[in-house]
Design a protein around this motif. Structure first.
Motif, PDB file in Angstrom:
ATOM      1  N   UNK A  82     -56.780 -33.567   5.980  1.00 21.66           N
ATOM      2  CA  UNK A  82     -57.008 -34.062   7.344  1.00 21.66           C
ATOM      3  C   UNK A  82     -55.686 -34.486   7.969  1.00 21.66           C
ATOM      4  N   UNK A  86     -58.330 -30.299  13.160  1.00 21.75           N
ATOM      5  CA  UNK A  86     -59.235 -29.220  12.761  1.00 21.75           C
ATOM      6  C   UNK A  86     -60.317 -29.069  13.823  1.00 21.75           C
ATOM      7  N   UNK A  98     -75.213 -35.778  19.302  1.00 25.49           N
ATOM      8  CA  UNK A  98     -74.479 -36.603  20.265  1.00 25.49           C
ATOM      9  C   UNK A  98     -73.773 -37.747  19.553  1.00 25.49           C
ATOM     10  N   UNK A  99     -74.468 -38.347  18.615  1.00 29.44           N
ATOM     11  CA  UNK A  99     -73.877 -39.439  17.841  1.00 29.44           C
ATOM     12  C   UNK A  99     -72.636 -38.962  17.088  1.00 29.44           C
ATOM     13  N   UNK A 100     -72.707 -37.773  16.553  1.00 27.93           N
ATOM     14  CA  UNK A 100     -71.568 -37.231  15.802  1.00 27.93           C
ATOM     15  C   UNK A 100     -70.371 -37.054  16.726  1.00 27.93           C
ATOM     16  N   UNK A 102     -69.659 -38.496  19.448  1.00 23.25           N
ATOM     17  CA  UNK A 102     -69.119 -39.756  19.973  1.00 23.25           C
ATOM     18  C   UNK A 102     -68.609 -40.685  18.878  1.00 23.25           C
ATOM     19  N   UNK A 103     -68.812 -40.300  17.624  1.00 25.35           N
ATOM     20  CA  UNK A 103     -68.426 -41.149  16.490  1.00 25.35           C
ATOM     21  C   UNK A 103     -66.908 -41.305  16.445  1.00 25.35           C
ATOM     22  N   UNK A 105     -64.995 -42.219  14.173  1.00 29.96           N
ATOM     23  CA  UNK A 105     -64.392 -41.840  12.898  1.00 29.96           C
ATOM     24  C   UNK A 105     -63.911 -40.398  12.845  1.00 29.96           C
ATOM     25  N   UNK A 106     -64.478 -39.556  13.665  1.00 27.85           N
ATOM     26  CA  UNK A 106     -64.101 -38.149  13.590  1.00 27.85           C
ATOM     27  C   UNK A 106     -62.707 -37.911  14.153  1.00 27.85           C
ATOM     28  N   UNK A 108     -60.376 -40.163  14.311  1.00 29.70           N
ATOM     29  CA  UNK A 108     -59.493 -40.824  13.362  1.00 29.70           C
ATOM     30  C   UNK A 108     -59.163 -39.881  12.203  1.00 29.70           C
ATOM     31  N   UNK A 111     -60.608 -34.639  13.347  1.00 26.76           N
ATOM     32  CA  UNK A 111     -61.537 -33.574  13.698  1.00 26.76           C
ATOM     33  C   UNK A 111     -61.719 -33.537  15.209  1.00 26.76           C
ATOM     34  N   UNK A 150     -65.237 -25.162  10.624  1.00 29.25           N
ATOM     35  CA  UNK A 150     -66.243 -26.127  10.187  1.00 29.25           C
ATOM     36  C   UNK A 150     -67.379 -26.226  11.194  1.00 29.25           C
ATOM     37  N   UNK A 152     -70.931 -28.483  12.109  1.00 27.41           N
ATOM     38  CA  UNK A 152     -71.815 -29.619  11.861  1.00 27.41           C
ATOM     39  C   UNK A 152     -73.194 -29.231  12.361  1.00 27.41           C
TER      40      UNK A 152
ATOM     41  N   UNK B  95     -76.934 -43.616  20.017  1.00 31.29           N
ATOM     42  CA  UNK B  95     -77.381 -42.257  19.725  1.00 31.29           C
ATOM     43  C   UNK B  95     -77.823 -42.090  18.281  1.00 31.29           C
ATOM     44  N   UNK B  96     -77.037 -42.665  17.386  1.00 32.61           N
ATOM     45  CA  UNK B  96     -77.380 -42.525  15.982  1.00 32.61           C
ATOM     46  C   UNK B  96     -78.704 -43.242  15.687  1.00 32.61           C
ATOM     47  N   UNK B 196     -70.871 -43.285   5.603  1.00 36.86           N
ATOM     48  CA  UNK B 196     -70.011 -43.134   6.772  1.00 36.86           C
ATOM     49  C   UNK B 196     -69.914 -41.649   7.085  1.00 36.86           C
ATOM     50  N   UNK B 197     -70.382 -41.279   8.260  1.00 37.61           N
ATOM     51  CA  UNK B 197     -70.464 -39.857   8.603  1.00 37.61           C
ATOM     52  C   UNK B 197     -69.094 -39.193   8.615  1.00 37.61           C
ATOM     53  N   UNK B 198     -68.086 -39.922   9.081  1.00 36.67           N
ATOM     54  CA  UNK B 198     -66.750 -39.327   9.117  1.00 36.67           C
ATOM     55  C   UNK B 198     -66.243 -39.081   7.700  1.00 36.67           C
ATOM     56  N   UNK B 201     -67.356 -35.827   6.365  1.00 39.23           N
ATOM     57  CA  UNK B 201     -66.561 -34.686   6.843  1.00 39.23           C
ATOM     58  C   UNK B 201     -65.241 -34.591   6.095  1.00 39.23           C
ATOM     59  N   UNK B 204     -65.902 -32.752   2.928  1.00 39.10           N
ATOM     60  CA  UNK B 204     -65.961 -31.311   3.170  1.00 39.10           C
ATOM     61  C   UNK B 204     -64.586 -30.737   3.333  1.00 39.10           C
ATOM     62  N   UNK B 205     -63.772 -31.444   4.068  1.00 41.14           N
ATOM     63  CA  UNK B 205     -62.425 -30.960   4.342  1.00 41.14           C
ATOM     64  C   UNK B 205     -61.686 -30.721   3.029  1.00 41.14           C
ATOM     65  N   UNK B 208     -63.151 -27.693   1.123  1.00 40.82           N
ATOM     66  CA  UNK B 208     -62.757 -26.428   1.711  1.00 40.82           C
ATOM     67  C   UNK B 208     -61.338 -26.073   1.310  1.00 40.82           C
TER      68      UNK B 208
END
Lengths: 213, 213
Positions: A82, A86, A98-100, A102-103, A105-106, A108, A111, A150, A152, B95-96, B196-198, B201, B204-205, B208
DNA sequence: CCTTGTGAAAACTTTCACAGCT
DNA sequence: AGCTGTGAAAGTTTTCACAAGG
């Protein structure tokens, strides 16, 4: 750094992401060094486990001091892949999707959602944050054109199999699958990570009943 | 059935939820018996692992035939503690959170959202599906009055610690934590499951990049 | 004949204890 | 003095191979 050949278990990788979390927290607090027992306190893991994990990846701390936060962060980011942006596509622009997007953490974790896809004509053409929702029929063309690696997957479970089967595995190499469908870990050279939210609640339910160690 | 005393690992519990998934699929197809290799095909696990798991919990199949779907389903539901309705509260109606409430898997697993909580005055008083959004300041009173045992936590990460610390552990026994905060597995007699959803990921990263076995 | 149940073996993971540096 | 790095030991999980039984 011989982890290309060796078999790293998922548990180790999961721990690495936890170490990264600790590093981010400590850096925010302005610290520059972190010891294995510091991390132990935050993550609830044994210091020896942490040292073994880090040593395995060639991360060298300084004896008597600990690990340099800046350096170890870079090192772990690189190991996890990371360290550079990506592009990701989201398929299924419902609440979970939508949650994903706006998260926080992604971002950060470097992604970037290149686009979202859905089959609802009412959603197609609209935005989630900065991400456009496109027609799911254009998914494969988009993936090919933009070299997306990738996906989701947050569609309703019954639709999941068709989407995955239609995918061109030459491009998509990893799928984060949030449907209840269980895909094999590896399929046509793609790595698929299955997370079913309801299953996670079932696990909690068990632990509450039987007091997991 | 000596799993009250013995230490069952999370991996086993996770597999049990997978078996349940297979059972539900097969029952839908009208089957009444399932063998360990049938399950193996769907879940990607070795038949011997499946038999060991089931034997450990005293599930008896019939030699030469397999497992009775109806019976095994009941058995696993009971082991997982999802054989009767459980009231759950959602904290964080974003959203989540909305995705969780609307997720069909929760009803299937006998979870019922008794209420959702948020601190946004614009949301308080409105509904998500059939679930009312209440003021998060009334959370503890509600939990006490309705004897809620499980909390699903989908607030922004910085707010998580305060909510968990304020909780009365006499009532809430399990938390499904979707924030990036890492809580200890067990805290004041509560079982906390961190997702933690992030971080998923990131895993996965890695896979991969390095081709996880 | 087919599939479960299970002890024993193999593989893997975690923990310990201490040598090695700073 | 303090903390990392690491080989060896302990513990855990998975797999195998085959006996037991419908």
């Amino acid at each position: 750094m011989d982890f290309y050949s060796s078999n790293i278990s998922e548990a180790v990788i999961r721990r690495l992401t936890n170490y990264l979390h600790c590093l981010r927290l400590s850096r925010k607090k302005g610290r520059t060094l972190l010891t294995s027992s510091d991390i132990s306190g935050t993550c609830g893991l044994k210091p020896s486990t942490i040292r073994k994990d880090l040593a395995q990846f060639g991360a060298y701390g300084v004896r008597g001091q600990g690990y340099d936060i800046e350096e170890l962060t870079k090192h772990l980011n690189k190991i996890l892949g990371i360290d550079r942006k990506k592009d990701v596509v989201l398929v299924g622009a419902g609440n979970l999707g939508t949650a994903m997007i706006k998260h926080p953490g992604f971002m950060r974790a470097n992604f970037r959602f290149a686009a979202a896809f859905d089959n609802d004509p009412g959603k197609i053409g609209t935005l989630i944050g900065d991400t456009e929702i496109l027609d799911v029929r254009d998914l494969n063309a988009f993936i090919k054109k933009k070299h997306i690696g990738i996906m989701v997957l947050t569609v309703p479970s019954p639709e999941a199999a068709a989407i995955v089967d239609d995918l061109d595995p030459a491009h998509v190499r990893g799928i984060l699958n949030f449907t209840s469908e269980i895909f094999p870990r590896k399929k046509h050279g793609m790595y698929i990570h299955n997370i079913d939210l309801a299953r996670e609640l079932e696990i909690i339910s068990f632990c509450m009943k039987h007091c997991l160690s």
